[in-house]
Design an enzyme around this catalytic site. Structure first.
Site, PDB file in Angstrom:
ATOM      1  N   LYS A 130       0.847  -1.195   0.000  1.00  0.00           N
ATOM      2  CA  LYS A 130       0.000   0.000   0.000  1.00  0.00           C
ATOM      3  C   LYS A 130       0.880   1.242   0.000  1.00  0.00           C
ATOM      4  O   LYS A 130       1.753   1.394   0.844  1.00  0.00           O
ATOM      5  CB  LYS A 130      -0.917   0.018   1.229  1.00  0.00           C
ATOM      6  CG  LYS A 130      -2.117  -0.907   1.123  1.00  0.00           C
ATOM      7  CD  LYS A 130      -3.060  -0.670   2.299  1.00  0.00           C
ATOM      8  CE  LYS A 130      -4.314  -1.520   2.192  1.00  0.00           C
ATOM      9  NZ  LYS A 130      -5.243  -1.291   3.329  1.00  0.00           N
ATOM     10  N   GLU A 172       1.403  -1.430  16.460  1.00  0.00           N
ATOM     11  CA  GLU A 172       1.122  -2.331  15.333  1.00  0.00           C
ATOM     12  C   GLU A 172       1.443  -3.782  15.694  1.00  0.00           C
ATOM     13  O   GLU A 172       0.767  -4.701  15.246  1.00  0.00           O
ATOM     14  CB  GLU A 172       1.898  -1.900  14.085  1.00  0.00           C
ATOM     15  CG  GLU A 172       1.511  -0.534  13.530  1.00  0.00           C
ATOM     16  CD  GLU A 172       0.112  -0.494  12.917  1.00  0.00           C
ATOM     17  OE1 GLU A 172      -0.536  -1.560  12.793  1.00  0.00           O
ATOM     18  OE2 GLU A 172      -0.333   0.613  12.555  1.00  0.00           O
ATOM     19  N   LYS A 214       1.849 -10.191   8.735  1.00  0.00           N
ATOM     20  CA  LYS A 214       1.281  -9.264   7.746  1.00  0.00           C
ATOM     21  C   LYS A 214       1.435  -9.796   6.329  1.00  0.00           C
ATOM     22  O   LYS A 214       0.515  -9.696   5.515  1.00  0.00           O
ATOM     23  CB  LYS A 214       1.912  -7.879   7.873  1.00  0.00           C
ATOM     24  CG  LYS A 214       1.285  -6.915   6.864  1.00  0.00           C
ATOM     25  CD  LYS A 214       1.497  -5.466   7.169  1.00  0.00           C
ATOM     26  CE  LYS A 214       0.693  -4.618   6.191  1.00  0.00           C
ATOM     27  NZ  LYS A 214       0.883  -3.168   6.401  1.00  0.00           N
ATOM     28  N   ARG A 228      -7.544  -9.259   4.404  1.00  0.00           N
ATOM     29  CA  ARG A 228      -6.637  -8.124   4.635  1.00  0.00           C
ATOM     30  C   ARG A 228      -7.313  -7.000   5.420  1.00  0.00           C
ATOM     31  O   ARG A 228      -6.642  -6.210   6.084  1.00  0.00           O
ATOM     32  CB  ARG A 228      -6.115  -7.581   3.300  1.00  0.00           C
ATOM     33  CG  ARG A 228      -5.077  -6.478   3.494  1.00  0.00           C
ATOM     34  CD  ARG A 228      -4.306  -6.117   2.256  1.00  0.00           C
ATOM     35  NE  ARG A 228      -3.290  -5.124   2.566  1.00  0.00           N
ATOM     36  CZ  ARG A 228      -2.295  -4.762   1.780  1.00  0.00           C
ATOM     37  NH1 ARG A 228      -2.174  -5.328   0.585  1.00  0.00           N
ATOM     38  NH2 ARG A 228      -1.421  -3.851   2.153  1.00  0.00           N
ATOM     39  N   ASN A 232      -6.858  -3.616   9.485  1.00  0.00           N
ATOM     40  CA  ASN A 232      -7.349  -2.285   9.822  1.00  0.00           C
ATOM     41  C   ASN A 232      -7.852  -2.189  11.267  1.00  0.00           C
ATOM     42  O   ASN A 232      -8.413  -1.162  11.656  1.00  0.00           O
ATOM     43  CB  ASN A 232      -8.488  -1.893   8.872  1.00  0.00           C
ATOM     44  CG  ASN A 232      -8.007  -1.709   7.447  1.00  0.00           C
ATOM     45  OD1 ASN A 232      -6.968  -1.112   7.212  1.00  0.00           O
ATOM     46  ND2 ASN A 232      -8.752  -2.246   6.498  1.00  0.00           N
ATOM     47  N   HIS A 239      -7.716   6.775  12.030  1.00  0.00           N
ATOM     48  CA  HIS A 239      -7.593   7.653  10.872  1.00  0.00           C
ATOM     49  C   HIS A 239      -8.518   8.867  10.975  1.00  0.00           C
ATOM     50  O   HIS A 239      -8.261   9.902  10.363  1.00  0.00           O
ATOM     51  CB  HIS A 239      -7.885   6.879   9.583  1.00  0.00           C
ATOM     52  CG  HIS A 239      -6.776   5.953   9.198  1.00  0.00           C
ATOM     53  ND1 HIS A 239      -6.876   5.053   8.154  1.00  0.00           N
ATOM     54  CD2 HIS A 239      -5.529   5.780   9.709  1.00  0.00           C
ATOM     55  CE1 HIS A 239      -5.750   4.377   8.049  1.00  0.00           C
ATOM     56  NE2 HIS A 239      -4.913   4.797   8.984  1.00  0.00           N
ATOM     57  N   HIS A 249       0.953   8.081  14.912  1.00  0.00           N
ATOM     58  CA  HIS A 249       0.114   7.012  14.362  1.00  0.00           C
ATOM     59  C   HIS A 249      -0.155   5.907  15.375  1.00  0.00           C
ATOM     60  O   HIS A 249      -1.298   5.451  15.540  1.00  0.00           O
ATOM     61  CB  HIS A 249       0.786   6.411  13.118  1.00  0.00           C
ATOM     62  CG  HIS A 249       0.004   5.298  12.490  1.00  0.00           C
ATOM     63  ND1 HIS A 249      -1.183   5.501  11.819  1.00  0.00           N
ATOM     64  CD2 HIS A 249       0.227   3.949  12.446  1.00  0.00           C
ATOM     65  CE1 HIS A 249      -1.653   4.343  11.378  1.00  0.00           C
ATOM     66  NE2 HIS A 249      -0.816   3.391  11.756  1.00  0.00           N
TER      67      HIS A 249
END
Length: 342
Positions: A130, A172, A214, A228, A232, A239, A249
């Site tokens: 991405k 993450e 991932k 996938r 999120n 976001h 983030h």
């Protein structure tokens, strides 16, 4: 050094784990390669960057905009970059996202690769193909899915990383444990940032575990039609508030994960004990779990999220630690959840 190879739809991507930056010279033609990096990385690694062609941009999410992409392209034109030019993004997620985007559109596509320099980029942002930019406060609204040729992981580059950026990456890793790997979640529970930083073999194994999680998900669903979407988790609300409140983030994702866990508890039978485990491990890694924000404004931004489908939002909810699912929540119901429950 350890090599992992993943075959995606258009190309095979090689990961060079626990490598050295100098190995880059074995992978590309130095005379026809341009490194894209920010001022921080350029300042820290002057010696490593000697004799490389570079394009240096200002650091930070605020510059992850189309105007910066245009500026990079103008510099590529100025130095005579052609279709055989190889671009390498050396930096965190902002740099890798923009490098992949520039490479995808410059002369309709040139080859590219990444050297991630932050924990967040190593475990998440550089992986999966991405690429893109923000549009105002709207995160990653414009971009492509295009895989790099390779990703080179030099763990020594993290030595200059501020503590806040280490914490960013931890969010993450915790996310991956929540959605796919209860064992990883438990491993993070049993440790803390200091113990991971001080144990090189533990650190390397955690990086590899996250890269594998991932990459496996992306390989199974590269263009985000199903599995996938699980990646999120925590990102939908994150976001919606990240750029509005200038949040790092990882901190925004942490807040988003607690929100998603609360919604999971409300409508998905998620265990309250597991919710408390999640909050505890987030706080253990110095991540924010409670944050006051304008909920009505956040919902307005959230409605513009790419995961919206008509009058509903595809929201990632937890069933239990290590297992998540995507549920379509009508916007009317989601608005009530955001305004009343959270």
């Amino acid at each position: 050094m350890k090599e992992l190879k993943y075959q995606f739809s258009k190309r095979e991507v090689t990961y060079y784990l626990d490598a050295e930056f100098s190995y880059l010279e074995n992978l590309v033609d130095k005379s026809n390669t341009v490194l894209i990096l920010d001022e921080n990385v350029a300042g820290f690694y002057k010696e490593k960057l000697e004799d490389w062609k570079t394009i240096v941009i200002p650091p930070g999410e605020a510059y992850k905009q189309q105007s910066t992409v245009d500026a990079i392209i103008l510099q590529l034109i100025k130095i005579g970059a052609d279709r055989k030019t190889f671009l390498v993004g050396v930096g965190g997620g902002v740099i890798t996202d923009m490098t992949g985007y520039v490479a995808s559109v410059y002369m309709r596509g040139v080859q590219f690769a990444f050297v991630p320099t932050t924990l967040l980029s190593m475990v998440d942002a550089s992986i999966g193909g991405k690429n893109g930019v923000d549009v105002g406060i709207y995160k990653n609204l414009v971009g492509t899915i295009n895989q790099p040729q390779f990703i080179l992981f030099d763990y020594s580059l993290l030595q200059t990383l501020p503590e806040a950026e280490w914490i960013n990456g931890c969010a993450e890793m915790i996310k991956h444990g929540c959605i796919k790997d209860a064992g990883l979640f438990q491993l993070l529970e049993e440790n803390n940032l200091s113990s991971i930083q001080s144990n090189t073999s533990l650190f390397a194994s955690i990086i590899e575990r996250n890269v594998t999680i991932k990459s496996d998900v992306v390989k199974n669903d590269e263009f985000e039609n199903g599995e996938r979407r699980l990646l999120n988790f925590g990102h939908t609300l994150a976001h919606a508030i990240e750029n509005s409140y200038q949040l790092p983030h990882g901190q925004a994702v942490s807040i988003g994960m607690v929100t998603a866990a609360t919604i999971s508890e409300e409508i998905n039978n998620f265990n309250s004990v597991d919710k408390e485990r999640l909050i505890k491990v987030l706080e253990q890694y110095h991540l924010t779990t409670h944050f006051s924000f304008d909920k009505a404004k956040a919902f307005e931004t959230l409605v513009m999220d790419k995961k919206r489908a008509g009058n509903a939002m595809n929201y990632v909810l937890l069933k239990r630690i290590g297992e998540a699912e995507v549920k379509s929540i009508p916007l009317v119901q989601l608005k009530d959840l955001v305004l009343q429950i959270i």
